[in-house]
Design a protein around this motif. Structure first.
Motif: not given
Length: 872
Positions: A50, A56, A83-84, A92, A210
């Motif tokens: 994160r 990505c 995930d981001k 994402n 993702v």
């Protein structure tokens, strides 16, 4: 005793995968941090995504190439946080970018009141909270006179809506007219961008955004160096705009919703489902409250499991990797929507390990009876939940679901602040180990310094003064986990998970009440949900749930439980299993009827200990013990393959030493092995004449008991009986030196003193963090062959290495700070050096650390010697 032999010979496995935060650092910096992780005795890591701005993107793939290549060369495994943004579920940003029409929905209510009787009456319908709201129903509910409670009498007015007016006839009484909406108005702008976990498209979008890109770029590492993915606290996210907990029975709350929810409710109840919906927000005097709340929560938690957890987990398994993580469990939120997923077990059933976290000062030594302030939105923590339920949720799930392979993971240490040193970390580790947690995600390593995001950070680009001894803790953690992995838990009871009791409304006993009672009476347990009991069998007088076996079932007090659960309990009792209802038998949630369950027993909580022990279900018995036994904890597991039992004992008290004589169910002879996993030493011991074993546990300490005679090939020494011949203080002048981490090992003289003192006191060096060296000398006769000399440093703040005559005699990260110096002592003059290191909090003064006590720093004493004589 194969596993014990593995540990003693340094052949144990790795059960640790710390977070490794990313910010787009250069290759050299990344490799240096990976080296620090490996130097800590750790052979895996979990990449924290994160904080990487190009998740990505090309920058992310370069970072992953560097990490995976380096870890492959070192034989290390890599996990990826998925995930981001936090929490997992943002996918994402794909929902906002590509599928805006698939944003999450919620369900809420608005209402107004009328007094009947009314004939040909009407009210104005202008209750939408936003233009996209969809009306699901209009329902008139009669209220109990003088209250807001609903009677259960309801009239469906949905078809009476025409041109912004609702027309109706109503009999006498006070009626509340509910407008029930499908809406997004309860979602914060941030949560509107998250994937909907109730629909198939939500999980599919997550995979698209993702998981599949990772496979496309990193396929060659899947199932090899790349071990899997980690979801961090995914949740429903409803009611995120209002801020308060979206508990049922609270007006205007927004609850998770998709059209499939209403479809399934209609399948269960027909059109009556609509007239029962208001009971989600208001209590009802009839059974509609229990029925609709139980059904609604059952539906949404199953949809979450089907469309999110299992979807991601199945994808991972199909691609040769595993799926792990955890949800928010805090203060029973694991049974709620909003910040969590409604049902702890269903939320994680699709994962390959059970998972929990302890962060943000949620568990602090000494706080077991009183709430304490924490650095998070809910301000305070109830220690009964965090100490007695939280870890047991994880280990129980690992025990009852065979797909977990007995693995229970805990994300640990994070966001406590720099004032959390190794001493506290050791205490937290023991608390989790003794409750069956056997995989760990230490939080965290970061290549950035200073990094103000959720410290402590173990290496901190080499600036953390305690890093040199961090490996002692990690080696200890790995050794105990090696013993408890692939081993069968031996509990005294199964305790029913109270989610359905909470959902159904009415009073209920929280799980922590029964859990704490059993723990403090030395009765170990697992927490088992209804779902697993529906498939359970009674064999040989034990309740068999997956691979787990329980000698009895404890059902805590509740006003309501599902009829299916009570039917299962009746079947268990009929089959001969002791079934204990605490205080009373619950009513069936669907009917309100209290069934008669032949063969079950209703007991008060205070009677539970004697009742379980009288039934022969207890595993250990304290035959003799002091008051500190209240803080003793134990965990028993059996390595079935190698026919070896392991008992881990810890002392969670922070001041009193536990002394106790114990009888263990697995002790069939007079021989056992006493294993100190921190020192990695073992010795054989004989039981007392009455068959008990004697246990002495100082605060912060632990020991493993292994019943049986050790194989000759292990060549273990026998523990010798000793008596204290003399004990006296070391009265001396101490020469004190200091070295900050960047100066170490070059020390600067500070002062000489006969009195030991707090080196970070206000009259000394209050902002000092680093290393404190204490030098002195003493005279002593050379020890005889049957003598042992123990150096006791008293209190230390907080980790220490001791040298006598230049010989390193040991190092400790937590009490007791006692060292056997027999082999290093000369007859006559001797030198003594104690090198103490405190935590980084004294220098950093970070915001998280303000919630923790800063203990004194340095060698604090009293320092003394204990002369022991071997008598047999």
């Amino acid at each position: 005793m194969k596993k014990l032999n593995d540990c003693l010979r340094g052949r144990g496995g790795n059960y640790i995968l710390p977070f490794f935060w990313q910010h787009g650092e250069d290759d050299e910096t990344l490799i240096r941090e990976i080296d620090a992780i490996e130097q800590s005795g750790i052979k895996a890591l979990c990449v924290e995504s994160r904080t990487h701005e190009d998740f990505c993107g090309d920058g992310w793939w370069h970072t992953m190439d560097v990490i995976l290549t380096e870890c492959e060369a070192r034989g290390m495994k890599v996990w990826i946080l998925d995930d981001k943004h936090f929490p997992s579920g943002y996918a994402n940003g794909i929902i906002k970018k590509k599928y805006p029409e698939e944003q999450m929905w919620g369900i809420t209510e608005r209402h107004m009141d009328v007094v009947g009787p009314q004939k040909n009456a009407s009210v104005l319908y202008q209750w939408k909270t936003s233009a996209e709201d969809r009306l699901l129903g209009v329902v008139a509910c009669r209220r109990v006179p003088g209250e807001e409670t609903l009677t259960g009498e309801a009239v469906d007015l949905t078809d009476n809506l025409y041109d912004d007016m609702v027309y109706f006839d109503l009999p006498a009484g006070t009626w509340r007219i509910f407008y029930i909406f499908q809406t997004r108005s309860g979602l914060s702008d941030r949560m509107r961008e998250y994937a909907d976990k109730l629909t198939p498209i939500g999980g599919d979008a997550y995979l698209e955004a993702v998981y599949e890109p990772h496979f496309a770029h990193l396929e060659q590492h899947f199932g090899k160096t790349l071990a899997g993915f980690f979801s961090d606290e995914p949740c429903f996210g409803n009611n995120s705009r209002s801020g308060f907990r979206a508990e049922m029975g609270r007006k205007y709350s927004h609850f998770p919703y998709t059209e499939e929810v209403l479809v399934r409710l209609l399948e269960r109840f027909g059109r009556e489902a609509v007239t029962m919906l208001p009971a989600l927000w208001y209590d009802s005097a009839d059974t509609s409250m229990q029925k609709i709340r139980l059904a609604y929560m059952d539906i949404i938690t199953r949809l979450y499991s089907e469309n999110f957890t299992y979807k991601l987990g199945n994808w991972c398994r199909e691609h040769g990797v595993e799926y792990i993580g955890h949800v928010i469990e805090d203060d029973d939120q694991h049974m709620m929507t909003q910040n969590s997923a409604g049902h702890y077990f269903r939320a994680l059933d699709g994962q390959d390990m059970a998972g929990i976290d302890v962060v943000l000062c949620q568990i602090v030594p000494g706080f077991e009876d009183d709430i304490h302030t924490v650095p998070c939105s809910y301000d305070t923590c109830d220690p009964s939940f965090y100490n007695f339920v939280l870890p047991k949720l994880g280990s129980s799930h690992a025990h009852i679901q065979p797909e977990k392979k007995g693995r229970a993971m805990c994300e640990i240490y994070g966001a406590y602040g720099w004032a959390e040193g190794l001493k506290m970390m050791k205490w937290l580790t023991d608390l989790m180990l003794v409750r069956g947690i056997n995989y760990y995600v230490p939080h965290a390593f970061t290549p950035k310094f200073p990094d103000f995001d959720c410290p402590p950070h173990f290496f901190a680009q080499g600036t953390n003064p305690q890093f040199a001894r961090f490996r002692l803790l990690m080696d200890y953690m790995n050794r105990v986990c090696h013993l408890t992995n692939n081993a069968k838990h031996v509990p005294c009871a199964a305790v029913l998970y109270q989610a359905e009791a909470y959902w159904s409304g009415g009073e209920f006993m929280k799980n922590d009440v029964a859990a704490r009672y059993l723990t403090e009476h030395q009765l170990d347990y697992d927490i088992v949900p209804c779902d697993r009991l529906y498939d359970a069998k009674v064999r040989g007088g034990k309740l068999c749930v997956g691979d787990a076996e329980y000698p009895c079932l404890v059902i805590p007090k509740a006003a309501y439980q599902p009829k299916a659960l009570l039917d299962a309990a009746a079947a268990f009792a009929k089959a001969g299993l002791p079934v204990y209802f605490v205080s009373a038998t619950p009513a069936e949630a669907e009917t309100g009827r209290v069934p008669e369950i032949s063969g079950s027993t209703v007991v008060s909580l205070d009677e539970l200990n004697d009742t379980i022990r009288a039934a022969g279900a207890a595993d250990i018995t304290v035959v003799r013990g002091n008051s500190a036994v209240r803080g003793m904890r134990y965990y028993h597991c059996c390595d079935v393959e190698n026919d070896t039992d392991y008992y881990l004992f810890t002392n969670e008290g922070i001041r009193e030493t536990v002394t106790a004589d114990l009888a263990l169910s697995a002790m069939t002879g007079e021989d056992y092995v006493l294993y100190d996993a921190m020192e990695n030493t073992a010795e054989t011991v004989k039981t007392n004449p009455d068959g008990t074993l004697s246990l002495v546990l100082a605060p912060y300490s632990s020991v493993v008991i292994v019943p049986g005679r050790a194989p000759v090939a292990m060549n273990l020494p026998a523990k010798k009986r000793e008596e204290i011949v003399s004990a006296y203080p070391l009265d001396t002048v101490w020469d004190v030196f200091t070295a900050a981490q960047e100066e170490y090992p070059i020390f600067t003289p500070y002062r000489s003193s006969t009195a030991l003192f707090n080196l970070t006191g206000r009259d000394a060096l209050p902002r000092f963090s680093g290393h404190m060296q204490y030098e002195t000398s003493f005279t002593m006769d050379a020890p005889l062959d049957d003598m042992r000399i123990i150096l006791d440093l008293g209190e230390v703040g907080e980790s220490v290495t001791v040298l006598v005559n230049g010989i390193r005699v040991g190092e400790k990260i937590a009490p007791p700070y006692r060292f056997d110096i027999t082999d290093a002592v000369n007859g006559g003059h001797n030198t003594l050096v104690a090198e103490v290191t405190n935590h980084y909090g004294y220098k950093m003064h970070d915001g998280f650390s303000k919630y923790l006590l800063f203990e004194p720093s340095g060698l604090l004493g009293p320092v003394g010697f204990e002369i022991r004589k071997v008598i047999s």
